[in-house]
Design an enzyme around this catalytic site. Structure first.
Site, short mmCIF file in Angstrom:
data_model
loop_
_atom_site.label_atom_id
_atom_site.label_comp_id
_atom_site.label_asym_id
_atom_site.label_seq_id
_atom_site.Cartn_x
_atom_site.Cartn_y
_atom_site.Cartn_z
N GLU A 250 12.54 -4.18 -13.01
CA GLU A 250 11.57 -4.17 -12.97
C GLU A 250 11.18 -3.72 -11.62
OE1 GLU A 250 8.64 -6.56 -10.93
OE2 GLU A 250 9.44 -8.21 -12.50
N CYS A 284 5.24 -8.54 -7.38
CA CYS A 284 4.77 -6.90 -7.56
C CYS A 284 3.26 -6.50 -8.27
CB CYS A 284 5.94 -7.06 -8.48
SG CYS A 284 7.88 -6.68 -7.55
N GLU A 382 4.44 0.95 -1.06
CA GLU A 382 3.47 -1.18 -1.43
C GLU A 382 3.75 -1.37 -0.19
OE1 GLU A 382 5.82 -3.67 -4.71
OE2 GLU A 382 6.92 -1.94 -4.06
#
Length: 513
Positions: A250, A284, A382
Site C-alpha cells: 500500500e 494515504c 504527495e
C-alpha cells in the site's frame, strides 16, 4: 492540556530484537526527548526470523479456531486498555486524540472480522472436479511460514497490527519492522498480543531505518507486506520478485475529492474538512486535490473556508482539537517547501499557510490553495500534510478527467445529491476505493471489502478475503475414484476422444444460463 503519557516506555523496549546503539526519538507533540530506541543489526533480523520460524511450526499445528480466539481476546483487551495505546499513538505521531482513537477502532474491527470469519475462510473448500462424482477436489490453505511486515509512522498501530493479525490467524509467524517513530505503539501491541496467548517468539519486532535493515527483512520473508512511499515500494517489489515471493504494497496517494453540480455545498464542505485534515493530512487516504463544479464552486468555497477557520487547533492527550500536529521537522520542511514553491509560482493562499510553533513545534495550519498549476511541486507530488488545492471545473467529465490525471490511484471521494449518479461517477475513477457522500473512513472501515491502490498506489489488498488469503499458500488435492483418465483396456484413443467430446457438450448444456 496534558502532553506526556504515563505509560512506562522502557519496559516496551524489551519486546524488540535489537542489540545495536540506540537512537533518540522525540515527542511529536512537544519536540522533547521521548526514549532511546535500540536498533537492530542484520544479525538481529536473522535471529528474529529463526525464532519466529521455530515458533511458527507449533503455531501452525494449533487449530484455526483457537488462533482466531486469541485475536478476539486481543480485540476485547484493546478496547479495555485503549487509553494507553492512544497516548502512545499521539506522542509518536502528533495526531489529535480523536484521530488516534480511530486507529484503535480500525484495528479492533480488523481483529473482530478476521477472528470471526477467519476459520470459515481458511477451512477446506470443495471445488468442482473433472468428472462429477468420480473426482473429489479440495482447496486447502496452508500458512506461508514467516511473514515480513514493514509499517510507517503515520498510523503506527493500525497499519502495523492490521496486517499482522490476519497473518497470525493464517498460521504464520511475523517479523515486523516499524518506523522508529512508530515503534513504541507496535511494541505495546506485541505485549498485548502475548498477554492474549500469542507465543513469545512467534511475533518478532526489529528496529531500524529502511536502508539499514529493510532489505534484510525482505530477504528472509515468505511474504512481505509493506506500507510506505511508491519509490521504496518499487524496491521492495523488486527484491520480492527476485525471490519469487508474494508482496502486498500500500503506497502513496494524491487523492481527489469531487463536488458535483448537484451536491449540497454545506454537506460537501463539512465532509471535505474531515477528509483533508484527518491526522493533519498525513494519511494515504486523505484528499489533497478538490475539484468543484462551477455551479456550486462559490457556495462550496465559502462553506469550506468558513469551517476551516472555525477548526479547533491544538495538541494534547485529551479530546478536543480537530487537528493535531505534523509528526516531525522533516515533515514540516516538506509541507513548507511545497507551500512556498506554489506561492512563488503564482498560487494563492485562501486560508492558513503558516507554521504555528505557538501551538506545537511541528504544527502547521490547515491550508487551502487556489491557482495550483502543473509546474508546482504540490500539483502531483504527495505533500502528506494539511495543504489542499482547490480547482473549479466546468463539467463532470472535466472533474473525472482531472481526477484521473495522476500517477496515483489509492482513494477518491464523490459528493452528489444523487447517490446512483455518484456510483456511476465512482466507477469512472481510477482508484482502489471510492467513497460517495462520505470520506475515506466509510470504505476503509468496511473491512469485508478489499482496500488498496491502483497505478503507483500499490499492489495487492488488505482487508476482506484477499487480506487474509494473501498470507496463505493454496493447495489443490484431487482424488480420483472409479474410472481412470487413461483409455480402458481395448478402447482406442480416438473412441475415448469422441466420448470426452460428447461429455464436454453435455456439461456445457447442463450449465447453460
Amino acid at each position: 492540556m496534558r502532553t506526556s503519557t504515563n505509560v512506562p516506555l522502557e519496559p516496551l523496549l524489551t519486546y524488540a530484537v535489537a542489540s545495536a546503539a540506540p537512537v533518540k526519538t522525540v515527542s511529536s507533540l512537544t519536540g522533547e526527548a521521548l526514549v532511546e530506541l535500540p536498533q537492530s543489526t542484520e544479525r538481529d533480523v536473522a535471529d528474529a526470523y529463526a525464532n519466529a520460524t521455530r515458533a511458527q511450526r507449533s503455531w501452525a499445528a494449533v487449530s484455526v479456531r483457537e488462533r482466531a480466539e486469541v485475536v478476539l481476546r486481543f480485540h476485547d483487551l484493546l478496547l479495555a486498555r485503549q487509553s494507553e495505546i492512544i497516548d502512545l499513538i499521539q506522542v509518536e505521531s502528533g495526531k489529535s486524540r480523536w484521530h488516534a482513537f480511530q486507529e484503535v477502532a480500525g484495528t479492533s474491527m480488523n481483529a473482530r472480522y478476521y477472528g470471526l470469519r477467519g476459520p470459515r475462510l481458511l477451512a477446506p473448500t470443495r471445488r468442482y472436479g473433472l468428472l462429477p462424482v468420480l473426482t473429489h477436489v479440495l482447496e486447502l490453505r496452508a500458512p506461508i511460514g514467516v511473514v515480513g511486515t514493514i509499517s510507517p509512522w503515520n498510523y503506527p498501530f493500525e497499519l502495523g497490527l492490521s496486517d499482522v493479525l490476519p497473518a497470525l490467524i493464517a498460521g504464520n509467524g511475523v517479523v515486523h519492522k516499524p518506523d522508529n517513530q512508530g515503534a513504541l505503539s507496535v511494541l505495546w501491541g506485541v505485549r498485548l498480543l502475548r498477554e492474549c496467548g500469542v507465543p513469545d517468539d512467534l511475533y518478532q519486532v526489529v528496529l531500524g531505518d529502511g536502508p539499514g535493515i529493510g532489505g534484510a527483512v525482505v530477504d528472509r520473508a515468505g511474504h512481505i507486506s509493506f506500507t510506505g512511499s511508491s519509490e521504496v515500494g518499487r524496491l521492495v517489489a523488486e527484491k520480492a520478485g527476485r525471490r519469487l515471493i508474494g508482496s502486498s504494497l500500500e503506497l502513496g496517494g494524491k487523492n481527489p475529492l469531487l463536488v458535483l453540480d448537484d451536491a449540497d455545498p454545506a454537506k460537501a464542505a463539512s465532509g471535505a474538512v474531515r477528509d483533508c485534515f484527518t491526522a493533519a493530512g498525513q494519511l494515504c487516504g486523505s484528499s489533497e486535490r478538490v475539484y468543484v463544479h462551477d455551479r456550486v464552486y462559490d457556495a462550496f468555497t465559502r462553506e469550506f473556508l468558513d469551517r476551516i477557520r472555525r477548526m479547533r487547533l491544538g495538541v494534547g492527550l485529551e479530546y478536543g482539537p480537530d487537528m493535531g500536529s505534523l509528526v516531525s521537522q522533516r515533515q514540516l520542511d516538506t509541507v513548507t517547501d511545497h507551500l512556498e514553491d506554489a506561492v512563488a509560482k503564482g498560487a494563492h493562499v485562501l486560508v492558513g499557510g503558516r507554521h504555528r510553533p505557538d501551538i506545537g513545534p511541528y504544527y502547521f495550519e490547515p491550508t487551502v490553495l487556489s491557482g495550483v498549476t502543473e509546474d508546482m511541486k504540490c500539483f502531483d507530488e504527495e505533500t502528506f500534510g494539511p495543504v489542499i488545492q482547490l480547482h473549479r471545473c466546468e463539467t463532470v467529465d472535466e472533474q473525472v478527467e482531472r481526477a484521473n490525471a495522476s500517477r496515483y490511484g489509492l482513494n477518491a471521494c464523490v459528493w452528489t445529491g444523487d447517490t446512483a449518479r455518484g456510483r456511476e461517477v465512482a466507477e469512472r475513477l481510477e482508484a482502489g476505493t471510492v467513497n460517495v457522500n462520505e470520506i475515506f473512513g466509510v470504505s476503509y472501515g468496511s473491512v469485508d471489502a478489499p482496500m488498496g491502490g491502483m497505478k503507483d498506489s500499490g499492489v495487492g489488498r488488505r482487508h476482506g478475503i484477499e487480506g487474509l488469503l494473501r498470507f496463505t499458500e493454496a493447495q489443490t488435492v484431487a482424488t480420483q475414484r472409479g474410472i481412470p483418465l487413461e483409455p480402458p483396456l481395448g478402447l482406442s484413443q480416438e473412441t475415448l476422444a469422441r466420448g470426452y467430446t460428447t461429455a464436454l457438450r453435455v456439461f456445457r448444456a447442463v450449465h447453460r444460463r
